[in-house]
Write an enzyme that holds these catalytic residues in place. Structure first.
Site, PDB file in Angstrom:
ATOM      1  N   HIS A   1      -3.410  10.035  13.662  1.00 48.08           N
ATOM      2  CA  HIS A   1      -2.071  10.623  13.703  1.00 48.08           C
ATOM      3  C   HIS A   1      -1.224   9.835  14.677  1.00 48.08           C
ATOM      4  O   HIS A   1      -1.725   9.408  15.720  1.00 48.08           O
ATOM      5  CB  HIS A   1      -2.153  12.091  14.165  1.00 48.08           C
ATOM      6  CG  HIS A   1      -0.931  12.869  13.853  1.00 48.08           C
ATOM      7  ND1 HIS A   1       0.176  12.847  14.669  1.00 48.08           N
ATOM      8  CD2 HIS A   1      -0.626  13.655  12.804  1.00 48.08           C
ATOM      9  CE1 HIS A   1       1.103  13.611  14.124  1.00 48.08           C
ATOM     10  NE2 HIS A   1       0.654  14.111  12.996  1.00 48.08           N
ATOM     11  N   HIS A  10       6.668  20.315  11.948  1.00 46.22           N
ATOM     12  CA  HIS A  10       5.987  19.364  12.832  1.00 46.22           C
ATOM     13  C   HIS A  10       6.964  18.341  13.392  1.00 46.22           C
ATOM     14  O   HIS A  10       6.717  17.133  13.304  1.00 46.22           O
ATOM     15  CB  HIS A  10       4.821  18.688  12.096  1.00 46.22           C
ATOM     16  CG  HIS A  10       3.640  18.428  12.979  1.00 46.22           C
ATOM     17  ND1 HIS A  10       2.944  17.249  12.959  1.00 46.22           N
ATOM     18  CD2 HIS A  10       3.048  19.195  13.917  1.00 46.22           C
ATOM     19  CE1 HIS A  10       1.958  17.306  13.846  1.00 46.22           C
ATOM     20  NE2 HIS A  10       2.002  18.486  14.437  1.00 46.22           N
ATOM     21  N   ARG A  60      22.288   5.565  12.624  1.00 48.07           N
ATOM     22  CA  ARG A  60      22.596   4.190  12.257  1.00 48.07           C
ATOM     23  C   ARG A  60      21.967   3.278  13.312  1.00 48.07           C
ATOM     24  O   ARG A  60      22.666   2.823  14.230  1.00 48.07           O
ATOM     25  CB  ARG A  60      24.113   4.002  12.166  1.00 48.07           C
ATOM     26  CG  ARG A  60      24.674   2.824  11.361  1.00 48.07           C
ATOM     27  CD  ARG A  60      23.787   1.669  11.292  1.00 48.07           C
ATOM     28  NE  ARG A  60      24.373   0.501  10.636  1.00 48.07           N
ATOM     29  CZ  ARG A  60      23.862  -0.701  10.782  1.00 48.07           C
ATOM     30  NH1 ARG A  60      22.776  -0.895  11.534  1.00 48.07           N
ATOM     31  NH2 ARG A  60      24.408  -1.717  10.171  1.00 48.07           N
ATOM     32  N   GLY A  77      -6.688  11.450   6.068  1.00 51.14           N
ATOM     33  CA  GLY A  77      -6.972  12.735   6.706  1.00 51.14           C
ATOM     34  C   GLY A  77      -7.422  12.556   8.158  1.00 51.14           C
ATOM     35  O   GLY A  77      -7.741  13.533   8.835  1.00 51.14           O
ATOM     36  N   PHE A  78      -7.443  11.282   8.621  1.00 57.00           N
ATOM     37  CA  PHE A  78      -7.801  11.014  10.018  1.00 57.00           C
ATOM     38  C   PHE A  78      -6.689  10.229  10.695  1.00 57.00           C
ATOM     39  O   PHE A  78      -6.001   9.436  10.045  1.00 57.00           O
ATOM     40  CB  PHE A  78      -9.106  10.204  10.105  1.00 57.00           C
ATOM     41  CG  PHE A  78     -10.290  11.044   9.780  1.00 57.00           C
ATOM     42  CD1 PHE A  78     -10.981  11.718  10.772  1.00 57.00           C
ATOM     43  CD2 PHE A  78     -10.684  11.199   8.449  1.00 57.00           C
ATOM     44  CE1 PHE A  78     -12.061  12.529  10.464  1.00 57.00           C
ATOM     45  CE2 PHE A  78     -11.762  12.008   8.130  1.00 57.00           C
ATOM     46  CZ  PHE A  78     -12.456  12.674   9.136  1.00 57.00           C
ATOM     47  N   ASP A 120      -4.576  17.479   7.333  1.00 56.20           N
ATOM     48  CA  ASP A 120      -4.831  17.240   5.915  1.00 56.20           C
ATOM     49  C   ASP A 120      -6.310  17.218   5.540  1.00 56.20           C
ATOM     50  O   ASP A 120      -6.660  17.513   4.403  1.00 56.20           O
ATOM     51  CB  ASP A 120      -4.191  15.908   5.488  1.00 56.20           C
ATOM     52  CG  ASP A 120      -2.686  16.002   5.525  1.00 56.20           C
ATOM     53  OD1 ASP A 120      -2.163  17.022   5.065  1.00 56.20           O
ATOM     54  OD2 ASP A 120      -2.038  15.066   6.027  1.00 56.20           O
ATOM     55  N   HIS A 164       1.426  10.150   4.603  1.00 54.88           N
ATOM     56  CA  HIS A 164       2.038  11.394   5.108  1.00 54.88           C
ATOM     57  C   HIS A 164       1.409  12.555   4.345  1.00 54.88           C
ATOM     58  O   HIS A 164       0.205  12.749   4.411  1.00 54.88           O
ATOM     59  CB  HIS A 164       3.557  11.262   4.920  1.00 54.88           C
ATOM     60  CG  HIS A 164       4.410  12.290   5.606  1.00 54.88           C
ATOM     61  ND1 HIS A 164       3.936  13.211   6.495  1.00 54.88           N
ATOM     62  CD2 HIS A 164       5.753  12.534   5.516  1.00 54.88           C
ATOM     63  CE1 HIS A 164       4.935  13.974   6.928  1.00 54.88           C
ATOM     64  NE2 HIS A 164       6.040  13.593   6.340  1.00 54.88           N
ATOM     65  N   LYS A 190      -8.947   2.547   5.617  1.00 54.73           N
ATOM     66  CA  LYS A 190      -8.510   3.778   6.281  1.00 54.73           C
ATOM     67  C   LYS A 190      -9.134   4.980   5.579  1.00 54.73           C
ATOM     68  O   LYS A 190      -9.244   5.001   4.358  1.00 54.73           O
ATOM     69  CB  LYS A 190      -6.997   3.903   6.211  1.00 54.73           C
ATOM     70  CG  LYS A 190      -6.311   3.188   7.352  1.00 54.73           C
ATOM     71  CD  LYS A 190      -4.846   3.546   7.416  1.00 54.73           C
ATOM     72  CE  LYS A 190      -4.248   3.006   8.706  1.00 54.73           C
ATOM     73  NZ  LYS A 190      -2.816   3.223   8.778  1.00 54.73           N
ATOM     74  N   ILE A 191      -9.497   5.968   6.359  1.00 51.26           N
ATOM     75  CA  ILE A 191     -10.020   7.202   5.789  1.00 51.26           C
ATOM     76  C   ILE A 191      -8.895   8.227   5.876  1.00 51.26           C
ATOM     77  O   ILE A 191      -8.487   8.635   6.974  1.00 51.26           O
ATOM     78  CB  ILE A 191     -11.271   7.703   6.571  1.00 51.26           C
ATOM     79  CG1 ILE A 191     -12.270   6.540   6.781  1.00 51.26           C
ATOM     80  CG2 ILE A 191     -11.912   8.880   5.876  1.00 51.26           C
ATOM     81  CD1 ILE A 191     -12.804   5.906   5.518  1.00 51.26           C
TER      82      ILE A 191
END
Ligand code: COA
Length: 375
Positions: free
Chosen positions: A259, A185, A355, A256-257, A311, A220, A253-254
């Protein structure tokens, strides 16, 4: 460089070039080396996709057989690895087991000049399931399992080692598709981490170890475990709806939702894994978990305009394949090692050390006070 280039979380910053995948690209979507994720998930196997990522092209029959054979031969674990796995605590998180196992293998089979980096990649691809499941069975039933199975595919092999019996064809193919979806990805956090480590000319194992540590977090890879914990908390879709509504109202936050790239658009991997979760639920004869997932999905879309990412529906799918929740993110590793490896190899080809610079927000220059004069 001016402070105006600052972008928290590097959002929207082009941090490098890649020929490996496109994510959310207009009119193109998600592709691995030019092939659409839909075609790969429908017609390919994980081994073909791993070959595509690592070696740059889809294998022909002969190449695929040779690749499969190499992976099967490389499933074994050195004795020193087994004793390390036995020493690790039974309560360790499986991601920490993989991170440690990867690092330890780097001491036993170090990358050398003559060692083709692709051999290291194939070794890790082949033996990660062995590491995790050797550790798992040793600590759950004190059994030193043989890490062999008659399964040709990595998907079948990892399920067979876990369940200690052949999985169903449906489970085997659902897992195979899931590995395809998780394989790559672009510049996600763990891949970026692998590339940053590789950019210092560190070794392959070091780069993969960094990536595993990065993937572990719930923002993640760890999101699939958190999604499972959420959906398994409720007995009915109605109960799930009122609880998740309250969570959203409280600003939670839920998992799996959402991006970073698919902000308000569908993650193309999500409907694919959702279909497999539905098929697995139908085959199991119990639709509860799937119906709860669907209800949460609808609610989060209506209330927040957010779509599920890969996810979310991976959680019920993995559960129905018999995978214990703490092993969900390790399964992500079994797949993503293909993408990480491709990126490490690509980074080394046109390397420049990463860097960036920081926008300083600390104190103005000030006078140094010797210890005895400090208040
Ligand atoms: N549940 C509820 N609200 C969410 C959300 C979620 N899963 N994801 C994002 N939001 C909301 C944020 O609260 C924020 O709202 P606000 O503007 O009112 O403060 C807005 O959407 C933007 O979110 P932000 O966290 O800034 O987006 P990001 O691009 O920095 O983060 C993720 C992307 C993936 C880290 C984020 O969506 C998230 O934490 N998701 C849950 C973890 C997850 O599933 N990770 C796997 C990713 S593949």
């Amino acid at each position: 460089m001016s402070a105006s280039t600052y972008s928290p979380g590097l959002e929207g910053i082009v941090a490098g070039q890649t020929g490996i995948s496109t994510v959310g690209k207009e009119h193109v979507g998600l592709t691995y080396r030019g092939y659409s994720i839909n075609d790969l998930a429908e017609m390919s196997t994980f081994e073909e996709v791993a070959h595509l990522l690592l070696h740059g092209h889809l294998p022909n029959q002969e190449e695929l057989e040779s690749f499969r054979t190499r992976l099967i031969t490389r499933r074994c674990l050195p004795p020193g690895m087994k004793s390390i796995l036995e020493q690790l605590p039974a309560a360790a998180h499986p991601m920490d087991v993989l991170r440690t196992g990867c690092s330890a293998l780097g001491t036993m089979e170090p990358e050398t000049g003559d060692n083709d980096q692709k051999q290291v990649a194939e070794r890790l691809l082949a033996c990660f399931p062995s590491m995790l499941l050797y550790w798992h069975h040793y600590h759950t039933c004190r059994e030193r399992i043989t890490v062999r199975s008659a399964e040709q595919s990595l998907a079948g092999h990892l399920l067979h080692l876990l369940l200690r019996q052949p999985p169903t064809d449906l489970q085997r193919r659902a897992m195979d598709v899931s590995l395809i979806l998780y394989a790559e990805h672009e510049f996600n956090a763990s891949t970026f981490s692998a590339r940053v480590t590789a950019s210092t000319l560190s070794d392959f194992y070091g780069a993969v170890t960094s990536a595993i540590g990065t993937l572990r977090g719930p923002l993640h890879g760890g999101a699939n475990e958190e999604a499972m914990r959420l959906i398994s908390r409720y007995a009915t879709p109605e109960e799930a709806e009122s609880a998740v509504r309250a969570m959203l109202a409280a600003g939670e936050k839920i998992m799996g939702f959402g991006h970073r790239v698919y902000k308000k658009q569908l993650d193309p991997r999500s409907p694919i894994i959702q279909q497999w979760a539905q098929r697995l639920a139908e085959a199991s004869g119990d639709m509860t978990l799937y119906r709860i997932s669907e209800r949460i999905e609808r609610l989060v879309r209506e209330e927040k305009g957010l779509y599920p990412n890969l996810d979310f529906y991976s959680a019920p799918a993995y559960h129905l394949c018999g995978i214990p929740t703490p092993m969900f993110t390790p399964v992500f590793v079994f797949a993503r090692i293909a993408g990480w490896s491709a990126h490490i190899i690509e980074q080394r080809l046109g390397n420049r050390i990463f860097r960036p610079v920081a926008d300083y927000t600390g104190p103005e220059p000030r006078e140094y006070l010797p210890l005895e004069q400090r208040p």
